[in-house]
Design an enzyme around this catalytic site. Structure first.
Site, PDB file in Angstrom:
ATOM      1  NE  ARG A  62      -2.326  -0.239   3.681  1.00  0.00           N
ATOM      2  CZ  ARG A  62      -3.056   0.168   4.693  1.00  0.00           C
ATOM      3  NH1 ARG A  62      -4.361   0.194   4.582  1.00  0.00           N
ATOM      4  NH2 ARG A  62      -2.499   0.557   5.815  1.00  0.00           N
ATOM      5  CB  THR A  77      -2.632   7.241  -2.338  1.00  0.00           C
ATOM      6  OG1 THR A  77      -1.923   6.011  -2.626  1.00  0.00           O
ATOM      7  CG2 THR A  77      -1.851   8.402  -2.915  1.00  0.00           C
ATOM      8  CG  ASP A 107       3.046  -3.194   8.915  1.00  0.00           C
ATOM      9  OD1 ASP A 107       3.287  -4.327   8.453  1.00  0.00           O
ATOM     10  OD2 ASP A 107       3.056  -2.167   8.212  1.00  0.00           O
ATOM     11  CG  ASP A 146       6.712  -3.449   9.603  1.00  0.00           C
ATOM     12  OD1 ASP A 146       7.289  -3.837   8.569  1.00  0.00           O
ATOM     13  OD2 ASP A 146       6.417  -2.260   9.817  1.00  0.00           O
TER      14      ASP A 146
HETATM   15  C1  PRP Z   1      -0.711  -5.036   4.397  1.00  0.00           C
HETATM   16  C2  PRP Z   1      -1.498  -6.330   4.473  1.00  0.00           C
HETATM   17  C3  PRP Z   1      -2.360  -6.258   3.248  1.00  0.00           C
HETATM   18  C4  PRP Z   1      -2.655  -4.784   3.141  1.00  0.00           C
HETATM   19  C5  PRP Z   1      -4.043  -4.539   3.634  1.00  0.00           C
HETATM   20  O1  PRP Z   1       0.314  -5.130   3.503  1.00  0.00           O
HETATM   21  O2  PRP Z   1      -0.675  -7.465   4.536  1.00  0.00           O
HETATM   22  O3  PRP Z   1      -1.732  -6.726   2.082  1.00  0.00           O
HETATM   23  O4  PRP Z   1      -1.705  -4.106   3.986  1.00  0.00           O
HETATM   24  O5  PRP Z   1      -4.394  -3.229   3.458  1.00  0.00           O
HETATM   25  P1  PRP Z   1      -5.557  -2.761   2.465  1.00  0.00           P
HETATM   26  O6  PRP Z   1      -6.714  -3.678   2.685  1.00  0.00           O
HETATM   27  O7  PRP Z   1      -5.837  -1.354   2.898  1.00  0.00           O
HETATM   28  O8  PRP Z   1      -5.036  -2.827   1.066  1.00  0.00           O
HETATM   29  P2  PRP Z   1       1.369  -3.937   3.294  1.00  0.00           P
HETATM   30  O9  PRP Z   1       0.874  -2.976   2.264  1.00  0.00           O
HETATM   31  O10 PRP Z   1       1.712  -3.350   4.627  1.00  0.00           O
HETATM   32  O11 PRP Z   1       2.601  -4.666   2.647  1.00  0.00           O
HETATM   33  P3  PRP Z   1       3.616  -5.724   3.318  1.00  0.00           P
HETATM   34  O12 PRP Z   1       2.866  -6.998   3.540  1.00  0.00           O
HETATM   35  O13 PRP Z   1       4.668  -5.874   2.282  1.00  0.00           O
HETATM   36  O14 PRP Z   1       4.139  -5.142   4.601  1.00  0.00           O
HETATM   37  N1  URA Z   2      -1.952  -3.584   6.957  1.00  0.00           N
HETATM   38  C1  URA Z   2      -1.536  -4.069   8.151  1.00  0.00           C
HETATM   39  O1  URA Z   2      -0.543  -4.787   8.221  1.00  0.00           O
HETATM   40  N2  URA Z   2      -2.235  -3.748   9.248  1.00  0.00           N
HETATM   41  C2  URA Z   2      -3.320  -2.981   9.188  1.00  0.00           C
HETATM   42  O2  URA Z   2      -3.937  -2.724  10.230  1.00  0.00           O
HETATM   43  C3  URA Z   2      -3.737  -2.481   7.954  1.00  0.00           C
HETATM   44  C4  URA Z   2      -3.031  -2.806   6.842  1.00  0.00           C
END
Ligand code: PRP
Ligand code: URA
Length: 255
Positions: free
Chosen positions: A150, A154, A246, A249
């Site tokens: 994400r 935005t 997160d 993370d």
């Molecule tokens: C997190 C999570 C989803 C997304 C959800 O990933 O694992 O993929 O956010 O958010 P949304 O429903 O608003 O799209 P992130 O973008 O943090 O990426 P990552 O797994 O690489 O840390």
């Molecule tokens: N992605 C995450 O990892 N946690 C949240 O709460 C939302 C998006």
């Protein structure tokens, strides 16, 4: 618009509280679903495709996941364990075929999985933790990967990777990601799969927001959503509150 048909009680007013999203919980099998709403127990006919798991083991493990003091090692283990437990139910409709097996005493007519092809597709990164657990249940499943993150400003999903089995269009797909927040990532990942002609997609997550469920249903009403908890809100950064933080993370020890 998703509809439930009440079998007992008029629950119209109660459902208004849920802002138009009907929920039910899997706590027994069959057509009618038992819903706990406050102190009332309502019996509903299943006509929707949002499944919330209220099994005590899943609920307990989700609580541990939410705890900010849970280490990355424990977090990874818990995500995997919950994925096994959820996967057990998500695979409930895998078709079977009858075979004959020789026991030490006689020939038994018995059932085995009919060979219907399955793929698990984690949304990178955090979905990887769930795919591991799912593969313990279905080790023969193929694995595809969809990389989406994400944009922090935005909150729009940015795709950066997609590698799917070449015969993905012949497979049923379980798409996995721990978090369904705005729903943008899940919806984008389903777009990828549908562009590759995947017909039957289930989305399995740990924590969903109401907004995420609404968005995924709006964009892809045919995709069933399986989750362990539904949280009320998103904060101004698009994080689920209370959520678990997160997920990527916490799984991988990054910041
Ligand atoms: C997190 C999570 C989803 C997304 C959800 O990933 O694992 O993929 O956010 O958010 P949304 O429903 O608003 O799209 P992130 O973008 O943090 O990426 P990552 O797994 O690489 O840390
Ligand atoms: N992605 C995450 O990892 N946690 C949240 O709460 C939302 C998006």
């Amino acid at each position: 618009m998703i509809k439930f048909q009440p079998l007992k009680n008029n629950i119209k007013n109660e459902w208004n509280v849920f802002k138009g999203i009907p929920f039910f919980k899997i706590n027994r099998h069959g057509k009618n679903i038992k819903i706990h709403y406050g102190r009332q127990v309502l019996y509903m006919q299943k006509t929707d495709n949002v499944f919330i798991f209220d099994h005590p083991l899943i609920q307990h493990k989700v609580s541990l996941l939410r705890d900010k003091n849970t280490s990355s090692k424990e977090f990874r283990e818990l995500v995997s364990e919950i994925s096994v437990l959820m996967g057990y139910e998500v695979t409930r409709d895998i078709p079977l075929k009858e075979v004959e097996i020789e026991t030490p005493l006689a020939v038994a007519k018995t059932k085995v999985i009919s060979g219907k092809k399955l793929a698990v597709v984690p949304i990178l990164r955090a979905g990887l933790g769930m795919a591991d657990g799912f593969l313990q249940l279905v080790p023969m499943a193929r694995v595809g990967h969809i990389g989406i993150y994400r944009d922090h400003e935005t909150l729009e999903p940015i795709e950066y990777y997609c590698k799917l089995p070449s015969d993905i269009d012949e497979r049923d797909v379980v798409l996995v990601d721990p978090m369904l927040a705005t729903g943008g990532s899940a919806s984008g990942a389903v777009d990828f799969l549908k562009k590759r002609n995947v017909k039957n997609i289930k989305f399995m997550c740990l924590i969903a927001s109401r907004e995420g469920i609404r968005r995924l249903h709006r964009d892809h009403p045919d995709v069933s959503i399986y989750c362990a908890a539904v949280d009320e809100e998103l904060n101004e950064h698009g994080y689920i509150v209370p959520g678990l933080g997160d997920a990527g993370d916490r799984l991988f020890g990054t910041k």
